[in-house]
Write a protein that holds these residues in place. Structure first.
Motif, mmCIF file in Angstrom:
data_model
loop_
_atom_site.group_PDB
_atom_site.id
_atom_site.type_symbol
_atom_site.label_atom_id
_atom_site.label_comp_id
_atom_site.label_asym_id
_atom_site.label_seq_id
_atom_site.Cartn_x
_atom_site.Cartn_y
_atom_site.Cartn_z
ATOM 1 N N ARG A 19 -9.950 -40.666 -32.794
ATOM 2 C CA ARG A 19 -10.849 -40.330 -33.763
ATOM 3 C C ARG A 19 -11.196 -41.830 -34.478
ATOM 4 O O ARG A 19 -12.209 -42.209 -35.053
ATOM 5 N N GLY A 20 -11.074 -43.004 -35.235
ATOM 6 C CA GLY A 20 -10.600 -43.601 -36.019
ATOM 7 C C GLY A 20 -11.364 -44.698 -34.729
ATOM 8 O O GLY A 20 -12.700 -45.640 -34.605
ATOM 9 N N ARG A 22 -13.739 -44.275 -32.671
ATOM 10 C CA ARG A 22 -14.929 -43.037 -32.036
ATOM 11 C C ARG A 22 -15.805 -43.306 -33.486
ATOM 12 O O ARG A 22 -16.956 -43.557 -33.102
ATOM 13 N N THR A 23 -15.193 -43.274 -35.041
ATOM 14 C CA THR A 23 -15.537 -43.515 -36.353
ATOM 15 C C THR A 23 -16.522 -44.920 -36.233
ATOM 16 O O THR A 23 -17.141 -45.760 -36.448
ATOM 17 N N ARG A 24 -15.229 -45.870 -35.254
ATOM 18 C CA ARG A 24 -15.847 -47.471 -35.349
ATOM 19 C C ARG A 24 -16.467 -47.926 -34.561
ATOM 20 O O ARG A 24 -17.760 -47.978 -35.199
ATOM 21 N N LYS A 26 -19.247 -45.926 -33.922
ATOM 22 C CA LYS A 26 -20.400 -45.269 -34.524
ATOM 23 C C LYS A 26 -20.993 -46.162 -35.759
ATOM 24 O O LYS A 26 -22.463 -46.481 -35.839
ATOM 25 N N ILE A 27 -19.981 -46.500 -36.761
ATOM 26 C CA ILE A 27 -20.520 -48.303 -37.669
ATOM 27 C C ILE A 27 -21.140 -49.124 -37.170
ATOM 28 O O ILE A 27 -22.258 -49.281 -37.441
ATOM 29 N N ALA A 52 -23.900 -44.049 -39.724
ATOM 30 C CA ALA A 52 -23.313 -43.382 -38.682
ATOM 31 C C ALA A 52 -22.140 -42.799 -39.312
ATOM 32 O O ALA A 52 -21.276 -41.706 -38.776
ATOM 33 N N THR A 54 -20.286 -41.565 -42.478
ATOM 34 C CA THR A 54 -19.063 -42.053 -42.796
ATOM 35 C C THR A 54 -19.419 -42.457 -43.920
ATOM 36 O O THR A 54 -19.993 -42.670 -44.768
ATOM 37 N N ALA A 58 -14.007 -45.574 -45.185
ATOM 38 C CA ALA A 58 -13.875 -45.346 -43.369
ATOM 39 C C ALA A 58 -14.181 -46.682 -42.707
ATOM 40 O O ALA A 58 -14.065 -47.590 -41.910
ATOM 41 N N HIS A 62 -12.899 -50.587 -40.537
ATOM 42 C CA HIS A 62 -12.590 -51.592 -39.559
ATOM 43 C C HIS A 62 -13.001 -52.704 -39.919
ATOM 44 O O HIS A 62 -13.142 -53.159 -38.972
#
Length: 236
Positions: A19-20, A22-24, A26-27, A52, A54, A58, A62
């Motif tokens: 999940r992290g 994927r967040t990274r 997206k950012i 993003a 977020t 978050a 990253h």
């Protein structure tokens, strides 16, 4: 050769979970979109976070800063360049150059992250980003030097500037295509850059081979005629 840009952008040594990751991603993609369309200086953290979807917390997990995102994108461009050269290895030297630049052009047409990464390598306010650009020039220059030693291109001042001119022409095509929005795609523009530089420099070598082949053909024809005369061909 200039070393690849290698900077830690993660604020902790913990390994990110899926999940992290994927967040990274997206950012980074949101940052690339802003850097690509607005430029580094005009892109704001808030706009990147909005893109993003977020939070600042978050983001800072990253990336320590906006500059850290830019450094990562520049590093990713450097990696793509190195892979393009590795993939083309084994081809004739001049063909390797055209293969590399064609491959990079195709990737940039569809990959915003790489396109932003290239542009960021020339951003003076990003610490170390220009190293990625110089690594690209250095790898191209090594290939040009090998082609020169092999006699595939002429040993001229223009040939010694070829690596710089190819990278600059490629970058200019990327920048102009984004601003002018013409109906000619980036790959076609890059083909024009390649033709303008490589073809002109390689032409003397190609002409030399054509003249040599023509000379061989003339000598072979003369030899054949002499053999016919010696044999007393009744047709003569």
């Amino acid at each position: 050769m200039t070393e690849h840009l290698d900077r830690r952008t993660h604020s902790t040594t913990r390994r990110p979970q899926p999940r992290g990751l994927r967040t990274r991603a997206k950012i980074l993609a949101a940052a690339a979109t802003r850097f690509d369309t607005e430029g580094y200086s005009l892109a704001s953290i808030n706009d990147i976070l909005a893109g993003a979807e977020t939070t600042k917390g978050a983001m800072y997990f990253h990336f320590a800063s906006k500059e850290a995102m830019a450094q990562q994108l520049a590093s990713d461009w450097s990696t793509a360049v190195h892979k393009a050269f590795s993939a083309a290895a084994g081809e004739p030297l001049i063909q390797q150059m055209t293969t590399v630049f064609r491959s990079l052009a195709r990737q940039l047409e569809s990959d915003t992250n790489l396109r932003a990464g290239l542009k960021l390598t020339l951003e003076p306010s990003i610490d170390g980003a220009h190293q990625s650009y110089m690594q690209w020039v250095d790898e191209t220059s090594e290939l040009v030097d090998r082609a020169n030693e092999a006699g595939d291109i002429s040993d001229t001042d223009a040939a010694h500037r070829l690596a710089w001119n190819l990278c600059a022409g490629f970058t200019g095509a990327v920048q102009a295509s984004a601003v002018l929005r013409e109906d000619v795609n980036l790959s076609t523009r890059v083909e024009d850059v390649l033709d303008a530089h490589i073809s002109a420099i390689a032409a003397p070598a190609r002409n030399h081979h054509r003249i040599r082949d023509l000379g061989d053909a003339i000598r072979n024809t003369k030899l054949a005629t002499e053999l016919i005369i010696t044999a007393g061909d009744p047709c003569l």
